[in-house]
Scaffold this active site. Structure first.
Site, PDB file in Angstrom:
ATOM      1  N   GLU A 253       0.883  -1.172   0.000  1.00 38.66           N
ATOM      2  CA  GLU A 253       0.000   0.000   0.000  1.00 38.66           C
ATOM      3  C   GLU A 253       0.920   1.222   0.000  1.00 38.66           C
ATOM      4  O   GLU A 253       1.521   1.545   1.027  1.00 38.66           O
ATOM      5  CB  GLU A 253      -0.904  -0.011   1.240  1.00 38.66           C
ATOM      6  CG  GLU A 253      -1.849  -1.209   1.296  1.00 38.66           C
ATOM      7  CD  GLU A 253      -2.921  -1.182   0.224  1.00 38.66           C
ATOM      8  OE1 GLU A 253      -3.180  -0.097  -0.339  1.00 38.66           O
ATOM      9  OE2 GLU A 253      -3.502  -2.237  -0.066  1.00 38.66           O
ATOM     10  N   CYS A 287      -1.738   9.314   2.126  1.00 36.26           N
ATOM     11  CA  CYS A 287      -1.473   8.779   0.778  1.00 36.26           C
ATOM     12  C   CYS A 287      -2.619   9.073  -0.185  1.00 36.26           C
ATOM     13  O   CYS A 287      -2.414   9.208  -1.381  1.00 36.26           O
ATOM     14  CB  CYS A 287      -1.225   7.277   0.866  1.00 36.26           C
ATOM     15  SG  CYS A 287      -2.528   6.377   1.729  1.00 36.26           S
TER      16      CYS A 287
END
Length: 485
Positions: A253, A287
Site C-alpha cells: 500500500e 497517501c
C-alpha cells in the site's frame, strides 16, 4: 507521559524487554520537541527470535476454534473504547495529529476491529468436481503461517491494526515493525491492547528497529510467507524485489498523487469543502490526499477564490488544541523538504496564492497555480500542506492530466450529473475514486489499494482472506485409480 516509558520496549514472545542493539531510537513529540521515550533497537537476533516465537505459537492458534479466536478482537474493541481519550492523547503527542485526526483514526480502527471479528469466520472451503471417477476434490483455505507487517508514521495505530488484526483473526501469527517515528502508536500500543485482550504470547511480536541495524532481515527471514507493507513507493519497490527473490507474497500500500476533478456543472462551494479537507487533513500527510485539484476553466476563478479564502481560515498550531486544523509535520526533514519544494516550484514560475511559512515542524498551507504542464511537482506525491490548482478544458483533458502520474491510488470527481461522473471516473487509472466526495476514504469491507506505483494487491474485507490465507487442494480417491504402469 508515563505510559510512553512503559511501552518503550520490544515485545517478543509475550515479554517486554529492551532491545540488545548498541543505540536507541528516540521518540519525539513533533510539535514540542519533547522526548517521549527512547527504545534500544532490536537486532537481527531479536528479529529471528520474534519470527521463531511467531512460528511456534501459530500452530496451536491455527487449530483454535475461530469462534474462540474472535473473542480476542471483541475484547480489544472494548479496551480501545474504554481508553479512547488516553489513546487519542498518545496520537496527538507522538505524531502531531490534531484532535479531529485522532478521533478519525480511532473511529476507523474500531471499525476494522469489528470487521476482524467477522473475518475469523470468513474463510470457506470448497468441493470441486473431478474428471476422474470416484475422486473428491476438496479445497481448503488455510492461514499462510506468519505475516510480517511494516507500518507507516501517518496513521500508525490504524494501519498497523488494519493488517495485524485480520492476519491474526485468520489464524496467522505476526511480527510487526512500526515506523521509527511512531514506535508506540504503530507498535507497542497495538501489542498492549491485544495482550490485554487475551491474545496468547508469541502470536504478535513487535520489533522497534531500523534498516541501519537489521538491513533486510525482516524481509529475508525464512519464516514469514507474506509481507504487508505500507509506505513510500521507493521503499515499496525494494520490499517487492526482496520478497520476490525469497518467494514471498508482498502486499504493498504505497503513495499517491490523487486528482480531485471539478467539472463545469459541479457545486463549487461543496467542491471547495471537499478539496480543502482532502488536501489538508493531517497536514497533507495522507497517501489518498488530493495532491492535484483539477478545475474546469469556466469555474477556475470562482473555485480558486473560494478555495484560497477557506484555506486562510485553517488554524495552524498545537495539535492538542481542539481548534487546530493543521498540526506539525512528522519531523524536520519533512518540513524542510515540503518548504523547499514550494520555493523551487515558485522559482520555476508557479504563482503562490498562499506561500506557506515554516515554524519548527509547523508548515502553513501553500496554494500554487500557474504550473507548467511539465512541472515536476505535478507528478510526485507531496506529503505536506501544499495544494496545486490546475485548470483544464473539457473532460478529455481532465482525464489526461489526472492519468499523467506514476501513481493511481484515489481520486474524486465533482459534478451535477452522477452518471457523467462515473463515466469519467472509469477512465481514470486509479484503484479508488469517489463521486461528489473527498479523496480520503477507507472502509472495512471495500477493496482498498492502488494501481501503477501506488501498490500491489488489496486490503479489507474478502481481500484480507486472499492476502493472509492460501488454498490447499486435498483429493480423495473413493474408488481406485488406474495407473498406466
Amino acid at each position: 507521559m508515563s505510559h510512553f516509558t512503559d511501552l518503550a520496549h520490544q515485545y517478543i514472545d509475550g515479554e517486554w524487554k529492551p532491545g540488545s542493539g548498541s543505540w536507541d531510537i528516540i521518540d519525539f513529540n513533533p510539535y514540542t520537541g519533547e522526548k517521549l521515550a527512547s527504545i534500544t533497537v532490536a537486532t537481527v537476533a531479536e528479529v529471528d527470535r520474534a519470527y521463531r516465537a511467531a512460528e511456534r505459537a501459530q500452530t496451536a492458534w491455527a487449530e483454535t476454534n475461530p469462534y474462540t479466536r474472535r473473542l480476542v478482537f471483541e475484547r480489544a474493541l472494548r479496551i480501545i473504547e474504554d481508553r479512547e481519550e488516553e489513546i487519542s492523547e498518545t496520537i496527538v503527542a507522538e505524531l502531531g495529529g490534531t484532535r479531529l485526526k485522532a478521533a478519525f483514526e480511532l473511529h476507523l480502527a474500531k471499525e476494522f476491529l469489528r470487521e476482524a471479528v467477522q473475518l475469523a469466520l470468513r474463510p470457506e472451503g470448497r468441493i470441486l468436481p473431478s474428471p476422474v471417477d470416484g475422486k473428491e476434490n476438496r479445497v481448503y483455505r488455510v492461514p499462510v503461517g506468519v505475516v510480517g507487517v511494516i507500518s507507516p508514521f501517518n496513521f500508525p495505530f490504524l494501519l498497523s491494526l488494519k493488517s495485524v488484526a485480520p492476519a491474526l483473526a485468520l489464524g496467522n501469527a505476526v511480527v510487526l515493525k512500526p515506523h521509527q517515528n511512531t514506535p508506540i502508536c504503530g507498535g507497542t500500543l497495538v501489542a498492549k491492547v491485544l495482550e490485554e485482550a487475551g491474545l496468547p504470547a508469541g502470536l504478535l511480536n513487535v520489533v522497534v528497529t531500523d534498516i541501519a541495524e537489521i538491513g533486510d532481515a525482516l524481509l529475508t527471514h525464512p519464516v514469514p510467507k507474506v509481507i504487508s507493507f505500507t509506505g513510500s513507493d521507493k521503499v515499496g519497490r525494494h520490499v517487492a524485489t526482496v520478497c520476490a527473490q525469497h518467494f514471498k507474497q508482498a502486499v504493498l500500500e504505497l503513495g499517491g498523487n490523487s486528482a480531485l476533478i471539478v467539472l463545469d456543472d459541479a457545486d463549487v462551494d461543496y467542491a471547495v469543502d471537499a478539496a480543502v479537507f482532502s488536501r489538508f487533513v493531517h497536514q497533507g500527510q495522507v497517501c489518498m490526499a488530493a495532491n492535484r485539484i483539477l478545475v474546469d476553466r469556466s469555474l477556475e476563478a470562482e473555485f480558486t477564490e473560494k478555495f484560497v479564502a477557506k484555506v486562510k481560515t485553517l488554524r495552524v498550531g498545537d495539535p492538542a488544541d481542539p481548534a487546530t486544523h493543521i498540526g506539525p509535520l512528522i519531523n524536520s526533514q519533512q518540513a524542510e523538504s515540503v518548504s523547499s519544494l514550494v520555493d523551487q516550484t515558485v522559482a520555476a514560475g508557479a504563482t503562490a496564492l498562499l506561500h506557506g511559512t515554516v515554524d519548527g515542524n509547523l508548515v502553513s498551507p501553500s496554494v500554487l497555480t500557474g504550473l507548467a504542464a511539465d512541472s515536476p511537482v505535478l507528478g510526485q506525491e507531496i506529503f505536506g500542506p501544499v495544494a496545486l490548482i490546475v485548470p483544464f478544458d473539457g473532460e478529455g483533458e481532465a482525464v489526461r492530466i489526472a492519468n499523467d502520474t506514476p501513481y493511481g491510488l484515489s481520486g474524486a470527481v465533482h459534478t451535477g450529473d452522477v452518471e457523467r461522473g462515473v463515466r469519467l471516473a472509469k477512465r481514470v487509472r486509479t484503484g479508488m475514486i469517489h463521486i461528489n466526495d473527498g479523496t480520503v476514504h477507507d472502509e472495512p469491507i471495500v477493496p482498498f489499494g492502488g494501481e501503477k506505483q501506488s501498490g500491489v494487491g488489496r486490503l479489507n474485507g474478502d481481500s484480507m482472506v486472499d492476502s493472509f490465507t492460501t488454498q490447499k487442494w486435498i483429493s480423495i480417491q473413493h474408488g481406485r485409480s488406474r495407473f498406466p504402469f
